[in-house]
Design an enzyme around this catalytic site. Structure first.
Site, PDB file in Angstrom:
ATOM      1  N   ARG A   1      -0.752  -2.110  -7.001  1.00 51.97           N
ATOM      2  CA  ARG A   1      -1.043  -3.198  -6.045  1.00 51.97           C
ATOM      3  C   ARG A   1      -1.976  -4.229  -6.695  1.00 51.97           C
ATOM      4  O   ARG A   1      -1.762  -5.433  -6.572  1.00 51.97           O
ATOM      5  CB  ARG A   1      -1.665  -2.595  -4.790  1.00 51.97           C
ATOM      6  CG  ARG A   1      -2.038  -3.579  -3.685  1.00 51.97           C
ATOM      7  CD  ARG A   1      -2.395  -2.797  -2.437  1.00 51.97           C
ATOM      8  NE  ARG A   1      -3.164  -3.550  -1.458  1.00 51.97           N
ATOM      9  CZ  ARG A   1      -2.628  -4.335  -0.520  1.00 51.97           C
ATOM     10  NH1 ARG A   1      -1.322  -4.475  -0.441  1.00 51.97           N
ATOM     11  NH2 ARG A   1      -3.395  -4.967   0.349  1.00 51.97           N
TER      12      ARG A   1
ATOM     13  N   LYS B   1      -1.977  -2.553   7.820  1.00 48.77           N
ATOM     14  CA  LYS B   1      -3.213  -2.136   8.493  1.00 48.77           C
ATOM     15  C   LYS B   1      -3.404  -2.908   9.790  1.00 48.77           C
ATOM     16  O   LYS B   1      -3.127  -4.101   9.850  1.00 48.77           O
ATOM     17  CB  LYS B   1      -4.413  -2.381   7.577  1.00 48.77           C
ATOM     18  CG  LYS B   1      -4.635  -1.313   6.528  1.00 48.77           C
ATOM     19  CD  LYS B   1      -5.937  -1.560   5.801  1.00 48.77           C
ATOM     20  CE  LYS B   1      -6.238  -0.452   4.811  1.00 48.77           C
ATOM     21  NZ  LYS B   1      -7.520  -0.689   4.103  1.00 48.77           N
TER      22      LYS B   1
ATOM     23  N   HIS C   1      -4.048  -9.014   3.596  1.00 47.50           N
ATOM     24  CA  HIS C   1      -5.488  -9.015   3.851  1.00 47.50           C
ATOM     25  C   HIS C   1      -5.795  -9.909   5.054  1.00 47.50           C
ATOM     26  O   HIS C   1      -5.354 -11.054   5.097  1.00 47.50           O
ATOM     27  CB  HIS C   1      -6.257  -9.542   2.633  1.00 47.50           C
ATOM     28  CG  HIS C   1      -6.288  -8.584   1.491  1.00 47.50           C
ATOM     29  ND1 HIS C   1      -6.581  -8.966   0.191  1.00 47.50           N
ATOM     30  CD2 HIS C   1      -6.062  -7.241   1.437  1.00 47.50           C
ATOM     31  CE1 HIS C   1      -6.533  -7.919  -0.599  1.00 47.50           C
ATOM     32  NE2 HIS C   1      -6.228  -6.860   0.130  1.00 47.50           N
TER      33      HIS C   1
ATOM     34  N   HIS D   1      -2.451   2.268  -5.963  1.00 43.08           N
ATOM     35  CA  HIS D   1      -3.237   1.066  -5.699  1.00 43.08           C
ATOM     36  C   HIS D   1      -3.438   0.253  -6.979  1.00 43.08           C
ATOM     37  O   HIS D   1      -3.640  -0.960  -6.916  1.00 43.08           O
ATOM     38  CB  HIS D   1      -4.585   1.428  -5.078  1.00 43.08           C
ATOM     39  CG  HIS D   1      -4.982   0.508  -3.967  1.00 43.08           C
ATOM     40  ND1 HIS D   1      -4.330   0.476  -2.745  1.00 43.08           N
ATOM     41  CD2 HIS D   1      -5.938  -0.460  -3.896  1.00 43.08           C
ATOM     42  CE1 HIS D   1      -4.887  -0.442  -1.971  1.00 43.08           C
ATOM     43  NE2 HIS D   1      -5.852  -1.028  -2.648  1.00 43.08           N
TER      44      HIS D   1
ATOM     45  N   TYR E   1     -10.320 -10.403  -6.741  1.00 40.76           N
ATOM     46  CA  TYR E   1      -9.512 -10.746  -7.915  1.00 40.76           C
ATOM     47  C   TYR E   1     -10.045 -11.974  -8.648  1.00 40.76           C
ATOM     48  O   TYR E   1      -9.310 -12.629  -9.381  1.00 40.76           O
ATOM     49  CB  TYR E   1      -8.050 -10.968  -7.497  1.00 40.76           C
ATOM     50  CG  TYR E   1      -7.424  -9.741  -6.907  1.00 40.76           C
ATOM     51  CD1 TYR E   1      -7.081  -8.655  -7.705  1.00 40.76           C
ATOM     52  CD2 TYR E   1      -7.215  -9.640  -5.528  1.00 40.76           C
ATOM     53  CE1 TYR E   1      -6.535  -7.505  -7.147  1.00 40.76           C
ATOM     54  CE2 TYR E   1      -6.665  -8.501  -4.970  1.00 40.76           C
ATOM     55  CZ  TYR E   1      -6.327  -7.439  -5.782  1.00 40.76           C
ATOM     56  OH  TYR E   1      -5.802  -6.298  -5.237  1.00 40.76           O
TER      57      TYR E   1
ATOM     58  N   ARG F   1       0.863  -1.172   0.000  1.00 36.53           N
ATOM     59  CA  ARG F   1       0.000   0.000   0.000  1.00 36.53           C
ATOM     60  C   ARG F   1       0.908   1.233   0.000  1.00 36.53           C
ATOM     61  O   ARG F   1       2.038   1.184   0.500  1.00 36.53           O
ATOM     62  CB  ARG F   1      -0.895   0.026   1.241  1.00 36.53           C
ATOM     63  CG  ARG F   1      -1.812  -1.194   1.385  1.00 36.53           C
ATOM     64  CD  ARG F   1      -2.578  -1.143   2.687  1.00 36.53           C
ATOM     65  NE  ARG F   1      -3.485  -2.267   2.860  1.00 36.53           N
ATOM     66  CZ  ARG F   1      -3.175  -3.402   3.488  1.00 36.53           C
ATOM     67  NH1 ARG F   1      -1.963  -3.554   4.027  1.00 36.53           N
ATOM     68  NH2 ARG F   1      -4.060  -4.380   3.600  1.00 36.53           N
TER      69      ARG F   1
END
Length: 309
Positions: free
Chosen positions: A256, A181, A279, A253, A288, A157
């Site tokens: 990414r 995150k 994630h 992004h 995806y 990110r």
């Protein structure tokens, strides 16, 4: 009794001190909750307490969000954007309930049905064009090349990228340890091209800045942080997309997404890509499926006996 506004301020302090959330997450919560507080003020309900909060108040706020028009862009809020305001409210109500403050149950706040998310990614040829766009005849060009190669090699990110320090890179194992995150640590890996670009960039640098990617525009301070900003990385991506003649409005992004798409097209499984992207939930990585669905179709076409008659 304290108003919702007063409890909101305490909630944000709780997020910072007790939960240890990132400043970005706290700013987002503050922004979304402030919109609700502004709505209450506009409707002469700024003194509303948690106990008096009703399902009707929430419904009226949902109607407000649905009809809201940005005064500058003259556009409304997408359903997914509306959800962010309601999610922040739900988290606030859960916080109040945990602290034995009587209020509306968080379960009473329903979220709008999500819109299908469209993933923007670059083809292999487009990625090559962007990666080769920077001119490596000066320090800024070497830095930009290193940034692009690192983004495509790691899927970081943009906030993770700009937070990198030079001592985080392990060139011998070609790894970078990052904290993503929710303060979740993970390891990302560098490709041959990324290693080469980073080494050329670092060998050219003469400063003692700890930041991996630093700013070379404008007046350079004699001391202090010169770390590149998120906005600067966004600008350089747009710059090289234009230079490469690619008809896509790309962002960090997008790189990414292109990283994840490339891995899946080369045969990586969804669970591994989940780990590499950082994630927490596999459902997030399932955006995806445009790739995995294509692979399944190709498998069916190649191996199903009904296609061989």
């Amino acid at each position: 009794m304290k108003t919702l506004k007063e409890h909101s301020l305490e909630f944000l302090e709780y997020c910072e001190i007790e939960k240890g959330l990132s400043q970005l997450t706290i700013r987002n919560y503050a922004f979304y909750l402030q919109r609700f507080l502004d709505y209450l003020k506009e409707n002469n309900k700024e003194d509303l307490t948690p106990e008096k909060l009703s399902a009707k108040n929430i419904w009226d706020f949902r109607v407000y969000l649905s009809r809201y028009q940005n005064p500058v862009l003259k556009k409304g809020l997408k359903r997914n954007s509306q959800s962010y305001f309601l999610i922040a409210l739900r988290v606030l109500l859960k916080y109040l309930a945990r602290n034995d403050i009587k209020t509306l149950s968080a379960d009473k706040i329903e979220l709008p049905k999500k819109e299908a998310r469209q993933i923007k990614f670059l083809s292999e040829d487009q990625v090559d064009k962007i990666l080769n766009a920077p001119k490596a005849d000066n320090i800024s060009g070497l830095r930009d090349k290193a940034i692009l190669e690192t983004l495509f090699s790691t899927g970081l990110r943009v906030a993770e990228l700009i937070a990198l320090n030079t001592d985080q890179i392990n060139f011998s194992s070609r790894e970078i340890g990052v904290v993503g995150k929710g303060n979740k640590p993970r390891v990302v890996f560098l490709s041959d091209n990324a290693v080469m670009a980073l080494q050329r960039y670092l060998n050219k640098r003469k400063d003692k800045e700890k930041a991996l990617f630093v700013n070379y525009r404008g007046k350079i301070p004699e001391a202090g942080e010169r770390r590149l900003s998120t906005r600067s990385v966004e600008r350089l991506i747009k710059k090289y997309v234009l230079q490469a003649g690619i008809p896509i409005s790309a962002t960090p992004h997008t790189m990414r997404h292109s990283f994840a798409t490339d891995l899946l097209m080369q045969g990586a499984d969804l669970r591994s890509v989940q780990e590499l992207l950082g994630h927490s939930n596999i459902a997030t990585t399932q955006i995806y499926t445009h790739v995995t669905n294509k692979q399944l179709k190709d498998v069916h076409q190649a191996f199903h006996s009904g296609n061989k008659r």
